[in-house]
Design a protein around this motif. Structure first.
Motif, PDB file in Angstrom:
ATOM      1  N   GLU A 468     -16.958 -29.293  24.418  1.00 60.37           N
ATOM      2  CA  GLU A 468     -17.991 -28.884  23.460  1.00 60.37           C
ATOM      3  C   GLU A 468     -17.469 -27.801  22.520  1.00 60.37           C
ATOM      4  O   GLU A 468     -17.775 -27.796  21.324  1.00 60.37           O
ATOM      5  CB  GLU A 468     -19.225 -28.401  24.207  1.00 60.37           C
ATOM      6  N   ILE A 469     -16.654 -26.888  23.047  1.00 57.28           N
ATOM      7  CA  ILE A 469     -16.098 -25.815  22.214  1.00 57.28           C
ATOM      8  C   ILE A 469     -15.139 -26.385  21.176  1.00 57.28           C
ATOM      9  O   ILE A 469     -15.182 -26.027  19.994  1.00 57.28           O
ATOM     10  CB  ILE A 469     -15.392 -24.763  23.098  1.00 57.28           C
ATOM     11  N   GLU A 471     -15.025 -29.457  20.006  1.00 53.58           N
ATOM     12  CA  GLU A 471     -15.776 -30.229  19.019  1.00 53.58           C
ATOM     13  C   GLU A 471     -16.385 -29.327  17.952  1.00 53.58           C
ATOM     14  O   GLU A 471     -16.451 -29.688  16.776  1.00 53.58           O
ATOM     15  CB  GLU A 471     -16.873 -31.035  19.719  1.00 53.58           C
ATOM     16  N   SER A 472     -16.819 -28.161  18.358  1.00 59.69           N
ATOM     17  CA  SER A 472     -17.407 -27.218  17.404  1.00 59.69           C
ATOM     18  C   SER A 472     -16.334 -26.575  16.534  1.00 59.69           C
ATOM     19  O   SER A 472     -16.493 -26.457  15.316  1.00 59.69           O
ATOM     20  CB  SER A 472     -18.191 -26.141  18.163  1.00 59.69           C
ATOM     21  N   ARG A 473     -15.223 -26.183  17.136  1.00 60.19           N
ATOM     22  CA  ARG A 473     -14.177 -25.466  16.401  1.00 60.19           C
ATOM     23  C   ARG A 473     -13.434 -26.345  15.401  1.00 60.19           C
ATOM     24  O   ARG A 473     -13.004 -25.861  14.353  1.00 60.19           O
ATOM     25  CB  ARG A 473     -13.173 -24.861  17.387  1.00 60.19           C
ATOM     26  N   GLN A 474     -13.267 -27.630  15.718  1.00 57.67           N
ATOM     27  CA  GLN A 474     -12.458 -28.471  14.843  1.00 57.67           C
ATOM     28  C   GLN A 474     -13.096 -28.677  13.469  1.00 57.67           C
ATOM     29  O   GLN A 474     -12.447 -29.149  12.541  1.00 57.67           O
ATOM     30  CB  GLN A 474     -12.194 -29.817  15.513  1.00 57.67           C
ATOM     31  N   LYS A 475     -14.364 -28.289  13.321  1.00 57.55           N
ATOM     32  CA  LYS A 475     -15.035 -28.403  12.025  1.00 57.55           C
ATOM     33  C   LYS A 475     -14.911 -27.123  11.201  1.00 57.55           C
ATOM     34  O   LYS A 475     -15.253 -27.121  10.019  1.00 57.55           O
ATOM     35  CB  LYS A 475     -16.521 -28.710  12.242  1.00 57.55           C
ATOM     36  N   LYS A 476     -14.419 -26.050  11.818  1.00 60.10           N
ATOM     37  CA  LYS A 476     -14.395 -24.758  11.135  1.00 60.10           C
ATOM     38  C   LYS A 476     -13.093 -24.571  10.345  1.00 60.10           C
ATOM     39  O   LYS A 476     -12.026 -25.016  10.780  1.00 60.10           O
ATOM     40  CB  LYS A 476     -14.559 -23.639  12.154  1.00 60.10           C
ATOM     41  N   ARG A 510     -16.775 -38.947  23.056  1.00 59.91           N
ATOM     42  CA  ARG A 510     -16.853 -37.659  22.382  1.00 59.91           C
ATOM     43  C   ARG A 510     -16.138 -37.704  21.031  1.00 59.91           C
ATOM     44  O   ARG A 510     -15.339 -38.595  20.761  1.00 59.91           O
ATOM     45  CB  ARG A 510     -16.238 -36.548  23.255  1.00 59.91           C
TER      46      ARG A 510
END
Length: 661
Positions: A468-469, A471-476, A510
């Protein structure tokens, strides 16, 4: 007839058609790329025999399918749907056909003539641009033009848009959506199929709230008659209420202090009540009125009993899976005996069955695609109805445990915090076969002593949290690659493409990259590695390509790190967040390892790991492996992955090797 007076064999005819190119794709096509031209086009025939106005072609040298439009069909379905001459065909009715042969695609087209035709296509220039830059086509691309579906109002191949359609505003359809068990009442005008050609059991696209969804018309009549069927289906929103209630119960149960555990006798019955409510709600959906009879299908009816419950798919027995295989009437062939012989239950079906497994079960190429589509739908329904209420249920894929907890034993190993099960060909034939496929060929001096599935609940829980982390970071922005600022940028992108290919070999639900990797080690290291994780390994030496934990996609290459006759291979799943590609410029062939760019250092900038294709430098038994000095990634026989975060690693299989005769 041939010159010898006999007809050539069918196999020879197929070979000639697929390999001989009499006229290549039109050389006058403009291949200048300006922007993406990718279209999702949908057409509905009036009758199955109706032509849509295209000719299918296959170009063997580059292995792609494309359209030619029939010029004399000016108002054909193809013209109206937005297809253009020489469009490359990427997906056909949800199935990727890029790697299909001409005959595989032809068989697929023949089996679905009664269904809407939906194709994801792109222009020749877009296709060349994507292939040249190693970009992948998929349905989530933001540049896809999702064109409005079109349907035929006559049975002619041309002039499919006349005469004008008149709708009966008193007639409604009861529509069961293909991606759920919900039944909705829809006006006749919402269906993208002419009323005079629309029958009960037809599947077509329906317009609902400005979007187009595929549904099956299970009945037609007045609004009241259709509403009576709709009331038997899942009411919108009830899944959310049940899921929320279930989550609250799970949180309450898990967060109770020891002193308050006396409340469990109250909470557990509530948990059971929620599950019973969901089961009863799901079973109620089966009692849908048969439009051809006066009675309703009862749950006691043999026809209903032969269908395993969708929400219990992960817990299906082998018999349940076989009944499900037999229920796939569109396949036209019963493969249930093959599934039974290989002991495939529900958990294995949802987690591990893919094209390779189906091939081992002697399923034909066309049927493999159809079965995989049904499994995808099965997963989609299962996620929406039964598993999203729990944290663990949100994760499905190769990395999830494929054995039930009752099959594991903490007594079978000497590792603390670890449960395990020895895998044998007799009891676990299918998964053992898959592991040997992943393993490949080992050096002739080693043989496999045993295979063991291992499970550390703490490491697994942390791994899921990291998913989950990541998945969130790869968009930043701060976690995006900046390869354009590096030297030999093109070469580095080729390295990443090789890693991307490895990620495609891992199946999961995922939105991130996961790679299957091998770690070779001495048996004496194994207890610490499995019980406590990989953390201490990065402290053993400085590392040529970074002070990290090292893996490889080649089990054969990993045996170099046994450093004793009896070593172990640990198969792991590794999360990839912004990997940095290492090339020969970073590790030149004429300098000692201590002079390498990343020797003994941590991860480079914002890159989470380093990926290095390598080849041997020196003699046959050398331990010196470096990026190929030619710069050609295809010259790299093996690879290495340097991982800097222990939580991104999940060990799953241990293979014990020895050199005994």
């Amino acid at each position: 007839m041939s010159s010898l007076g006999v007809d050539p064999s069918e196999e020879l005819q197929k070979w000639v058609e697929e390999h001989y190119v009499s006229s290549a794709v039109d050389e006058n096509i403009n291949l200048t790329y300006t922007n993406d031209d990718i279209r999702l086009c949908t057409m509905q025939r009036a009758i199955p025999q109706q032509k849509i106005g295209v000719q299918f072609h296959y170009f063997p040298p580059e292995r792609f399918h494309y359209f030619k439009l029939t010029e004399d069909l000016a108002s054909s379905l193809a013209h109206r749907a937005g297809l253009k001459p020489y469009d490359r065909i990427i997906f056909y009715n949800g199935i990727n056909v890029e790697s299909d042969t001409k005959y595989q695609f032809s068989e697929l087209f023949k089996t679905s003539r009664n269904l809407p035709v939906q194709v994801l296509v792109c222009s020749p220039a877009t296709y060349e641009h994507y292939k040249a830059n190693n970009k992948r086509f998929h349905y989530d691309l933001p540049t896809i033009q999702r064109l409005k579906p079109v349907y035929a109002t006559s049975i002619m191949d041309s002039h499919t848009d006349v005469p004008a359609v008149s709708f009966d505003h008193k007639t409604f359809y009861a529509v069961k959506w293909v991606d759920s068990n919900v039944i909705s009442t829809m006006p006749q005008s919402a269906a993208f199929k002419a009323p005079e050609f629309t029958k009960v059991d037809d599947t077509c696209f329906i317009e609902i709230e400005g979007e187009y969804r595929k549904g099956q018309i299970i009945d037609k009549g007045t609004r009241t008659e259709c509403d009576n069927l709709s009331k038997l289906s899942v009411q919108p929103g009830i899944n959310d209420y049940l899921s929320t209630f279930q989550v609250c119960l799970d949180l309450l149960k898990n967060k109770l202090p020891i002193s308050s555990r006396f409340l469990l006798p109250i909470i557990n019955p509530l948990n059971d009540a929620v599950r019973r409510l969901e089961l009863e709600r799901t079973e109620a959906q089966v009692a849908i009125q048969d439009p051809t009879a006066d009675t309703q299908i009862s749950q006691d009816n043999d026809v209903v009993q032969c269908q395993p419950k969708l929400t219990d798919a992960k817990h299906w027995t082998i018999d349940d899976v076989c009944r499900w295989v037999q229920s796939l009437k569109q396949i036209g062939k019963d493969y249930s005996n093959s599934f039974r012989a290989n002991g495939i239950d529900g958990s294995f079906l949802l987690t591990y069955v893919d094209d390779e497994v189906l091939k081992e079960l002697d399923v034909s190429a066309v049927h493999r695609k159809l079965i995989m589509k049904e499994i995808k739908e099965l997963k989609s329904n299962r996620y929406s109805l039964s598993t999203k209420s729990g944290f663990y249920g949100e994760f499905e894929g190769d990395f999830t445990p494929f054995l039930h907890a009752t099959k594991l034993s903490s007594a079978s190993t000497t590792f603390s915090n670890v449960s395990a099960c020895v895998l044998t060909k007799k009891e676990h034939s299918t998964i053992v076969s898959r592991i040997y496929n992943w393993l490949g060929t080992l050096p002739t001096c080693y043989r496999v002593e045993k295979l063991e599935f291992i499970f550390n609940s703490g490491i697994y829980r942390n791994f899921l949290g990291q998913i989950e982390i990541v998945e969130s970071r790869q968009k930043k922005p701060e976690f995006q690659a900046t390869l354009d600022k590096e030297n030999v940028c093109k070469q580095r992108k080729q390295v990443l493409q090789r890693l991307e290919t490895l990620c495609h070999q891992v199946s999961h639900n995922r939105r991130l990259r996961i790679a299957r990797m091998w770690h070779g080690c001495r048996r004496s290291v194994l207890p610490h590695l499995l019980s406590d994780g990989f953390a201490a390994l990065s402290m053993l030496d400085d590392g040529w390509y970074g002070k990290a934990i090292y893996f490889t996609s080649s089990a054969k290459y990993a045996t170099r790190y046994f450093r004793e006759d009896n070593g172990c291979l640990v198969m792991c799943y590794v999360l990839l967040l912004n990997p940095f590609p290492v090339v020969s410029d970073d590790a030149p062939p004429d300098v000692p390892p201590e002079k390498f760019r990343f020797y003994g250092r941590g991860n480079y900038k914002n890159y989470q790991c380093h990926y290095i294709p390598v080849s041997p430098v020196g003699g046959k038994n050398t331990m010196d492996y470096r990026p190929p000095p030619t710069g050609d990634i295809d010259d790299a026989e093996y690879d290495e992955l340097a991982v800097f975060q222990e939580a991104h690693i999940l060990p799953q299989i241990v293979i014990y090797c020895n050199t005994d005769d």
